[in-house]
Design an enzyme around this catalytic site. Structure first.
Site, PDB file in Angstrom:
ATOM      1  N   ASN A 233      -9.292  -5.491   3.772  1.00  0.00           N
ATOM      2  CA  ASN A 233      -9.321  -4.095   4.213  1.00  0.00           C
ATOM      3  C   ASN A 233      -9.487  -3.996   5.726  1.00  0.00           C
ATOM      4  O   ASN A 233      -8.847  -3.175   6.390  1.00  0.00           O
ATOM      5  CB  ASN A 233     -10.461  -3.345   3.515  1.00  0.00           C
ATOM      6  CG  ASN A 233     -10.040  -2.798   2.161  1.00  0.00           C
ATOM      7  OD1 ASN A 233      -8.856  -2.663   1.873  1.00  0.00           O
ATOM      8  ND2 ASN A 233     -11.015  -2.494   1.324  1.00  0.00           N
TER       9      ASN A 233
ATOM     10  N   HIS B 123      -7.140   0.231   4.466  1.00  0.00           N
ATOM     11  CA  HIS B 123      -7.525   0.608   3.102  1.00  0.00           C
ATOM     12  C   HIS B 123      -6.339   0.983   2.227  1.00  0.00           C
ATOM     13  O   HIS B 123      -6.382   0.784   1.013  1.00  0.00           O
ATOM     14  CB  HIS B 123      -8.526   1.760   3.166  1.00  0.00           C
ATOM     15  CG  HIS B 123      -9.872   1.344   3.676  1.00  0.00           C
ATOM     16  ND1 HIS B 123     -10.803   0.727   2.885  1.00  0.00           N
ATOM     17  CD2 HIS B 123     -10.426   1.435   4.917  1.00  0.00           C
ATOM     18  CE1 HIS B 123     -11.896   0.473   3.592  1.00  0.00           C
ATOM     19  NE2 HIS B 123     -11.686   0.886   4.839  1.00  0.00           N
TER      20      HIS B 123
ATOM     21  N   GLU C 198     -13.751  -3.564  -5.677  1.00  0.00           N
ATOM     22  CA  GLU C 198     -12.703  -4.544  -5.964  1.00  0.00           C
ATOM     23  C   GLU C 198     -13.009  -5.379  -7.190  1.00  0.00           C
ATOM     24  O   GLU C 198     -12.425  -6.440  -7.403  1.00  0.00           O
ATOM     25  CB  GLU C 198     -12.501  -5.454  -4.750  1.00  0.00           C
ATOM     26  CG  GLU C 198     -13.625  -6.439  -4.472  1.00  0.00           C
ATOM     27  CD  GLU C 198     -14.731  -5.870  -3.605  1.00  0.00           C
ATOM     28  OE1 GLU C 198     -15.476  -6.662  -3.004  1.00  0.00           O
ATOM     29  OE2 GLU C 198     -14.857  -4.621  -3.522  1.00  0.00           O
TER      30      GLU C 198
END
Length: 338
Positions: free
Chosen positions: A218, A223, A254
């Site tokens: 990220n 993102h 995640e």
């Protein structure tokens, strides 16, 4: 020969507000003219005439009258069989039928009603009585059509409401990003499966799945790119939920989880390694990892649920195995008995 002669004037509506459309089926033109004249004084009645009984069914299907007046004795056609023919046609089967006979005969009346007639008159009937009966049967028929339409509309409304409720129920159970089940539904599902496994004596397995170095991804790729990674991994998980009892869910961030009912540790490990290998095979670039691609680590745990035990212990065991997979170098599957 078939012809229509629309009688009536003005608005074409009766005192009750409904339009009466009458179709007379009779081979005698003189009878047709006599009835036309009898009905002409009522502006709420539209009169149509069919002199050919062989074409009566098609005429009714085309015209869709609110009442059928029909002679019982016609050349080349049994009047009762014609009544039955109307009743066999789905689109016109409920139209009221008043049969006309030359005599008052209880046996003929019985046969007519058994064939499907709604009323019976001796011709030529009294004008006032005929008009009253036509209005009565037409009004009843039109009210029935309105009730049927309202019922169909209600059914459709209920169907749409059910679909909406089902969709809302689905949305409350689905993770908006990945399309997998959400944490809330996972908690409900594993509890239900745990109880079922206690009853059946089946084993049960849990896979805890985590994307390796996802924060770094990220930070480096953004993102939105991270969301795409999560969606593609969710697709792999869903592909490997091959039985209706298998569940894939987003656990948070995640991290994902799979519940495999009636599955022992070895079988769960096979599924886990298939998921791991499939994610690696996607070759999603990850510039901040040694291998340069996105990978996942998976912890696997299984047990035979027993009364008094808690499924939280199974989740904890899978989570500890996941931690061991991370600590062991990532991109691997680690098994742990619960």
């Amino acid at each position: 020969m078939t012809f229509y002669d629309s009688a009536g004037s003005g608005s074409g509506l009766s005192v009750g507000g409904e339009r009466v459309m009458v179709l007379l089926v009779d081979d005698q033109v003189m009878v047709g003219e006599a009835i036309r004249r009898a009905l002409a004084a009522d502006p709420g009645i539209d009169f149509h005439y069919c002199s050919d009984p062989a074409s009566a069914v098609e005429t009714v299907k085309e015209l869709r009258p609110s009442v059928i007046l029909q002679d019982l004795v016609m050349p080349g056609m049994d009047g009762l069989e014609l009544v039955r023919a109307y009743r066999r046609e789905p689109g016109i089967s409920t139209i009221p039928i008043i049969v006309l006979s030359t005599k008052e005969d209880s046996g003929v009346k019985r046969d007519a009603f058994q064939a499907g007639a709604n009323d019976y008159l001796v011709k030529l009937p009294d004008e006032v009585e005929l008009i009253a009966r036509l209005h009565y049967h037409s009004r009843a028929y039109q009210l029935q059509l309105q009730r049927d339409a309202a019922y169909r509309a209600l059914q459709e409304s209920q169907r749409q409401l059910l679909e909406t409720n089902l969709e809302l129920q689905r949305l409350t159970n689905v993770d908006g990003l990945t399309g997998l089940s959400n944490r809330r539904y996972f908690s409900q599902y594993i509890e239900a499966e745990w109880r079922r496994s206690i009853r059946t004596g089946d084993s049960m397995a849990v896979l805890m799945i985590d994307v390796d170095f996802f924060k770094l991804y990220n930070d480096n790729c953004g993102h939105l790119a991270g969301d795409d990674v999560l969606k593609r991994i969710a697709g792999v998980i869903q592909e490997n939920c091959r039985r209706s009892s298998d569940l894939g869910a987003r656990f948070g961030g995640e991290e994902f989880v799979m519940v495999l009912a009636a599955t022992a540790l070895d079988g769960a490990a096979v599924v886990a390694d298939r998921v791991r290998a499939r994610v690696a095979a996607l070759r999603m670039p990850h510039p901040a990892t040694p291998g340069g691609v996105i990978t996942v680590s998976i912890g696997v745990a299984a047990t035979w649920p027993k009364a008094g035990d808690s499924f939280f212990a199974l989740i904890d065991a899978a989570d500890r195995a996941l931690y061991d997979a991370k600590r062991g170098g990532r991109d691997r599957v680690v098994q742990a008995a619960a």
